[in-house]
Write a protein that holds these residues in place. Structure first.
Motif, PDB file in Angstrom:
ATOM      1  N   ALA A   1      -4.539  -3.288  -1.305  1.00 56.10           N
ATOM      2  CA  ALA A   1      -3.337  -3.966  -1.498  1.00 56.10           C
ATOM      3  C   ALA A   1      -3.476  -5.411  -1.793  1.00 56.10           C
ATOM      4  O   ALA A   1      -2.802  -6.034  -2.809  1.00 56.10           O
ATOM      5  N   ALA A   2      -4.484  -5.886  -1.170  1.00 57.19           N
ATOM      6  CA  ALA A   2      -4.746  -7.343  -1.666  1.00 57.19           C
ATOM      7  C   ALA A   2      -5.259  -7.679  -3.106  1.00 57.19           C
ATOM      8  O   ALA A   2      -4.640  -8.627  -3.868  1.00 57.19           O
ATOM      9  N   ARG A   3      -5.924  -6.697  -3.710  1.00 62.64           N
ATOM     10  CA  ARG A   3      -6.196  -6.762  -4.891  1.00 62.64           C
ATOM     11  C   ARG A   3      -5.253  -6.535  -5.813  1.00 62.64           C
ATOM     12  O   ARG A   3      -4.801  -7.369  -6.931  1.00 62.64           O
ATOM     13  N   SER A   4      -4.208  -5.393  -5.453  1.00 64.30           N
ATOM     14  CA  SER A   4      -3.032  -5.268  -6.298  1.00 64.30           C
ATOM     15  C   SER A   4      -2.295  -6.708  -6.428  1.00 64.30           C
ATOM     16  O   SER A   4      -1.673  -7.054  -7.513  1.00 64.30           O
ATOM     17  N   ARG A   5      -1.965  -7.413  -5.359  1.00 64.58           N
ATOM     18  CA  ARG A   5      -1.368  -8.518  -5.248  1.00 64.58           C
ATOM     19  C   ARG A   5      -1.999  -9.574  -6.065  1.00 64.58           C
ATOM     20  O   ARG A   5      -1.273 -10.417  -6.741  1.00 64.58           O
TER      21      ARG A   5
ATOM     22  N   LEU B   1     -12.916  -9.024 -12.350  1.00 69.52           N
ATOM     23  CA  LEU B   1     -14.626  -9.097 -11.894  1.00 69.52           C
ATOM     24  C   LEU B   1     -14.665 -10.390 -11.181  1.00 69.52           C
ATOM     25  O   LEU B   1     -15.847 -10.883 -11.006  1.00 69.52           O
ATOM     26  N   ARG B   2     -13.690 -11.358 -11.240  1.00 69.38           N
ATOM     27  CA  ARG B   2     -13.778 -12.918 -10.573  1.00 69.38           C
ATOM     28  C   ARG B   2     -13.344 -12.651  -9.150  1.00 69.38           C
ATOM     29  O   ARG B   2     -13.270 -13.914  -8.455  1.00 69.38           O
ATOM     30  N   LEU B   3     -12.863 -11.635  -8.450  1.00 66.36           N
ATOM     31  CA  LEU B   3     -12.237 -11.621  -7.278  1.00 66.36           C
ATOM     32  C   LEU B   3     -13.320 -11.532  -6.252  1.00 66.36           C
ATOM     33  O   LEU B   3     -14.341 -11.084  -6.528  1.00 66.36           O
TER      34      LEU B   3
ATOM     35  N   PHE C   1      -9.519 -13.541  -2.729  1.00 65.54           N
ATOM     36  CA  PHE C   1      -8.410 -12.834  -2.491  1.00 65.54           C
ATOM     37  C   PHE C   1      -8.214 -12.094  -1.215  1.00 65.54           C
ATOM     38  O   PHE C   1      -7.223 -11.439  -0.840  1.00 65.54           O
ATOM     39  N   TYR C   2      -9.422 -11.826  -0.581  1.00 66.20           N
ATOM     40  CA  TYR C   2      -9.390 -10.925   0.614  1.00 66.20           C
ATOM     41  C   TYR C   2     -10.458 -11.806   1.794  1.00 66.20           C
ATOM     42  O   TYR C   2     -11.360 -11.971   1.335  1.00 66.20           O
ATOM     43  N   LEU C   3      -9.633 -11.648   2.938  1.00 67.67           N
ATOM     44  CA  LEU C   3     -10.417 -12.289   3.887  1.00 67.67           C
ATOM     45  C   LEU C   3     -10.147 -11.047   5.251  1.00 67.67           C
ATOM     46  O   LEU C   3      -8.925 -10.692   5.382  1.00 67.67           O
ATOM     47  N   VAL C   4     -11.277 -10.699   5.943  1.00 69.16           N
ATOM     48  CA  VAL C   4     -11.177  -9.900   7.021  1.00 69.16           C
ATOM     49  C   VAL C   4     -11.669 -10.556   8.178  1.00 69.16           C
ATOM     50  O   VAL C   4     -12.653 -11.246   8.312  1.00 69.16           O
ATOM     51  N   ALA C   5     -10.722 -10.761   9.176  1.00 70.06           N
ATOM     52  CA  ALA C   5     -10.730 -11.489  10.102  1.00 70.06           C
ATOM     53  C   ALA C   5     -10.992 -10.648  11.545  1.00 70.06           C
ATOM     54  O   ALA C   5     -10.440  -9.393  11.409  1.00 70.06           O
ATOM     55  N   THR C   6     -11.923 -10.569  12.260  1.00 71.90           N
ATOM     56  CA  THR C   6     -12.132  -9.407  13.230  1.00 71.90           C
ATOM     57  C   THR C   6     -11.536  -9.936  14.775  1.00 71.90           C
ATOM     58  O   THR C   6     -12.113 -10.978  15.244  1.00 71.90           O
TER      59      THR C   6
ATOM     60  N   LYS D   1       2.082  -0.223  -1.713  1.00 70.48           N
ATOM     61  CA  LYS D   1       2.469   0.953  -2.548  1.00 70.48           C
ATOM     62  C   LYS D   1       2.238   0.664  -4.143  1.00 70.48           C
ATOM     63  O   LYS D   1       1.846   1.451  -4.763  1.00 70.48           O
ATOM     64  N   GLU D   2       2.177  -0.424  -4.357  1.00 67.12           N
ATOM     65  CA  GLU D   2       1.801  -0.688  -5.878  1.00 67.12           C
ATOM     66  C   GLU D   2       0.387  -0.392  -6.253  1.00 67.12           C
ATOM     67  O   GLU D   2       0.101   0.083  -7.224  1.00 67.12           O
ATOM     68  N   ALA D   3      -0.603  -0.356  -5.116  1.00 68.97           N
ATOM     69  CA  ALA D   3      -2.093  -0.352  -5.439  1.00 68.97           C
ATOM     70  C   ALA D   3      -2.125   1.307  -5.193  1.00 68.97           C
ATOM     71  O   ALA D   3      -2.878   1.926  -5.806  1.00 68.97           O
ATOM     72  N   LEU D   4      -1.309   1.910  -4.363  1.00 69.43           N
ATOM     73  CA  LEU D   4      -1.652   3.464  -4.108  1.00 69.43           C
ATOM     74  C   LEU D   4      -0.508   4.381  -4.660  1.00 69.43           C
ATOM     75  O   LEU D   4      -0.905   5.593  -4.150  1.00 69.43           O
ATOM     76  N   SER D   5       0.418   4.087  -5.155  1.00 69.33           N
ATOM     77  CA  SER D   5       1.723   4.930  -5.237  1.00 69.33           C
ATOM     78  C   SER D   5       1.323   5.675  -6.729  1.00 69.33           C
ATOM     79  O   SER D   5       1.321   4.880  -7.663  1.00 69.33           O
ATOM     80  N   LEU D   6       1.122   6.751  -6.729  1.00 68.31           N
ATOM     81  CA  LEU D   6       1.082   7.601  -8.241  1.00 68.31           C
ATOM     82  C   LEU D   6       1.967   8.782  -7.861  1.00 68.31           C
ATOM     83  O   LEU D   6       1.633   9.623  -7.016  1.00 68.31           O
ATOM     84  N   THR D   7       2.875   9.365  -8.740  1.00 68.53           N
ATOM     85  CA  THR D   7       3.709  10.478  -8.092  1.00 68.53           C
ATOM     86  C   THR D   7       3.612  11.261  -9.426  1.00 68.53           C
ATOM     87  O   THR D   7       4.267  11.226 -10.551  1.00 68.53           O
ATOM     88  N   PRO D   8       2.738  12.464  -9.427  1.00 71.00           N
ATOM     89  CA  PRO D   8       2.775  13.261 -10.614  1.00 71.00           C
ATOM     90  C   PRO D   8       4.294  14.009 -10.615  1.00 71.00           C
ATOM     91  O   PRO D   8       4.704  14.180  -9.516  1.00 71.00           O
ATOM     92  N   HIS D   9       4.447  14.624 -11.572  1.00 72.04           N
ATOM     93  CA  HIS D   9       5.744  15.377 -11.776  1.00 72.04           C
ATOM     94  C   HIS D   9       6.062  16.488 -10.655  1.00 72.04           C
ATOM     95  O   HIS D   9       7.089  16.455 -10.092  1.00 72.04           O
ATOM     96  N   PHE D  10       5.181  17.225 -10.285  1.00 71.62           N
ATOM     97  CA  PHE D  10       5.376  18.077  -9.236  1.00 71.62           C
ATOM     98  C   PHE D  10       5.605  17.688  -7.788  1.00 71.62           C
ATOM     99  O   PHE D  10       6.187  18.273  -7.051  1.00 71.62           O
ATOM    100  N   LEU D  11       5.381  16.331  -7.508  1.00 71.28           N
ATOM    101  CA  LEU D  11       5.708  15.632  -6.316  1.00 71.28           C
ATOM    102  C   LEU D  11       6.991  14.915  -6.515  1.00 71.28           C
ATOM    103  O   LEU D  11       7.268  14.400  -5.294  1.00 71.28           O
ATOM    104  N   ARG D  12       7.534  14.458  -7.426  1.00 73.68           N
ATOM    105  CA  ARG D  12       8.700  13.862  -7.627  1.00 73.68           C
ATOM    106  C   ARG D  12       9.844  14.378  -6.895  1.00 73.68           C
ATOM    107  O   ARG D  12      10.308  15.382  -6.873  1.00 73.68           O
ATOM    108  N   ALA D  13      10.429  13.525  -5.997  1.00 70.16           N
ATOM    109  CA  ALA D  13      11.591  13.858  -5.113  1.00 70.16           C
ATOM    110  C   ALA D  13      12.792  12.982  -5.251  1.00 70.16           C
ATOM    111  O   ALA D  13      12.723  11.825  -5.865  1.00 70.16           O
TER     112      ALA D  13
END
Ligand code: PLP
Length: 476
Positions: free
Chosen positions: A162-166, A177-179, A236-241, A322-334
């Motif tokens: 998600a961070a990368r997509s943003r 390549l520069r991230l 682009f991305y920081l993980v704090a624990t 959702k921008e990073a992970l959403s992919l809806t092939p035809h048979f899943l369209r609702a």
């Protein structure tokens, strides 16, 4: 097996489970078998004809159980525990029986809707900022919400995507390549794996130091980010624990979040183990600044009585996910714009995990969960007191949550390794180890669902006795 035999076998299986739970303390905690033990015990191919369930169960008793390390033993103090509870187990059973694959709303509306609701419930119990909840205090749907992932590793990966997509919005593809991503060197290795999987070329694991209780120093991060920006890279991305795996260190969220905001970075808070402690208001201090994070994840299967797997991830804004992970092939369209959790995770298929979380939250309630967590914290305090009281030992890090890190004072790494091995070999307790500042460190992690003071006392006595054997009578 027909349904009537299943009815009979199912009841037997529940008996077997109950007997297992009531006798698990008698079994060696760490399995005593050697690698490759199982192959000679089993045929080299599946049977041509079906076998009786009695025969299968008999092999479970004689061949499988000896090869089990008993995570549900009350004397399991290694890693972080894998909690189980009767309502958690019942939730698993029912979810297995329904066996839905709820990747989109229509494939099982209750599974999607219950998940959104119980993650709001849990978010409120944890005191998460409102922006992380699906429904805000005004009763309106917001931009954020929660989703159950399988593991904290998946959550770290999904947040990175998600961070990368943003970060890449409006940029040419070659900028990927520069991230550059950041964490401390105490962050879980799943951060490194997320970078590997996603092809993130630049990753900085900044050294956490003992004098900062093994937490990430914002000044070190600032220097690293500035150097990278000067070199033309894109933070682009920081993980704090919140509760590192080695020592439960807590990274300072507010200054890290402010820094992340200044540089346009997504801040993910990995609270895999310790996050659930926020159900206790007195454990929330380390979450100051959480409103600056973009995502937060905690594993209810570690310390909140929910059977594996149940890693709860909240995002302040689900759009980049959702921008990073959403992919809806035809048979899943609702039709319609209902929430489809397939767009919030890597796989398509997903189990109905919200059921067991719902069962647990309703069975124990806030008061029951708080009592459970406080019980472990009190037990951990007794271990800390014992380390402090025995001059042969020293604390290796400030004790946090229900983890105590310690070692034999002035002893070599080999001696400390020998101590833990001699304890674990007995099968009467199981502790694990880590490395802090190149020093071998023993970890006593108390979050087993059945663990009581007598188990902690016995395990500590075992450690002390083995230390006496190792060091010799002159050190007593
Ligand atoms: N993050 C932290 C802080 C952890 O302690 C752990 C495991 O103990 C993980 C991530 C990985 O957890 P999982 O097995 O859910 O991927």
């Amino acid at each position: 097996m027909d349904i009537e035999e299943f009815r009979r076998r199912g009841k037997e299986m529940v008996d077997l489970m109950c007997n297992y739970y009531t006798t698990v303390h008698e079994r060696p905690v760490r399995s005593q078998v050697e690698p490759g033990y199982l192959r000679p015990l089993l045929p080299d191919a599946a049977p041509a004809e079906g076998e009786s369930f009695d025969d299968i169960l008999s092999d479970v008793q004689s061949h499988i159980l000896p090869g089990i390390t008993h995570w549900q033993s009350p004397s399991f103090f290694a890693y972080f525990s894998a909690n189980s509870s009767p309502p958690g187990l019942l939730g698993e059973m029912l979810s297995s029986a329904l066996n839905t694959i709820g990747f989109s709303w229509i494939t099982s509306p209750a599974s999607t809707e219950l998940e959104t609701i119980v993650l709001d419930w849990l978010g409120k119990l944890l005191g998460l900022p409102h922006a992380f909840l699906a429904v805000g205090p005004d009763g309106k749907l917001g931009r954020g919400g929660g989703v159950i992932q399988s593991t904290a590793s998946e959550a770290t990966l999904v947040a990175l995507l998600a961070a990368r997509s943003r970060a890449m919005a409006g940029r040419p593809p070659e900028d990927a390549l520069r991230l550059v991503a950041y964490s401390s060197d105490q962050a879980h290795s799943c951060m490194q794996k997320a970078c590997m999987i996603s092809g993130t070329r630049h990753m900085r694991q900044l050294r956490a130091r003992a004098d900062r209780a093994w937490a990430l120093d914002p000044e070190d991060l600032q220097a690293a980010v500035e150097a990278d920006v000067a070199a033309g890279l894109i933070p682009f991305y920081l993980v704090a624990t919140f509760g590192t795996t080695s020592s439960c260190a807590v990274d300072p969220l507010r200054p890290l979040g402010e820094l992340a905001a200044r540089h346009g970075m997504w801040m993910h808070v990995d609270a895999a183990y310790a996050g659930v402690a926020a159900i206790l208001p007195e454990q929330r201090a380390g979450l100051d600044g959480l409103e600056l994070a973009h995502s937060f994840d905690t594993n209810c299967h570690k310390w909140l009585l929910v059977n594996f797997d149940c890693s709860c991830l909240w995002v302040r804004d689900a759009e980049p996910l959702k921008e990073a992970l959403s992919l809806t092939p035809h048979f899943l369209r609702a039709k319609g714009n209902a929430l489809d959790y397939k767009d919030w995770q890597v796989p398509l298929g997903r189990r109905f995990r919200a059921l067991k979380l719902w069962f647990v939250l309703r069975t124990y309630g806030r008061a029951g969960l708080q009592a459970y967590l406080r019980h472990h914290l009190a037990l951990a305090a007794t271990v800390e007191a014992r380390v402090r009281a025995d001059a042969r030992f020293e604390l290796a890090a400030p004790p946090r949550f229900a983890l105590v890190c310690f070692r034999l004072k002035g002893a070599s790494c080999e001696q400390n390794a020998a101590l833990i091995e001699s304890v674990n070999q007995t099968g009467r307790a199981f502790l694990s180890h880590t490395e802090l500042g190149s020093q071998y460190t023993l970890r006593f992690a108390i979050s087993g669902a059945q663990t009581q003071a007598c188990h902690v006392d016995a395990a500590w006595q075992l450690v002390a006795d083995k230390a006496s054997e190792l060091l010799g009578a002159q050190h007593l």
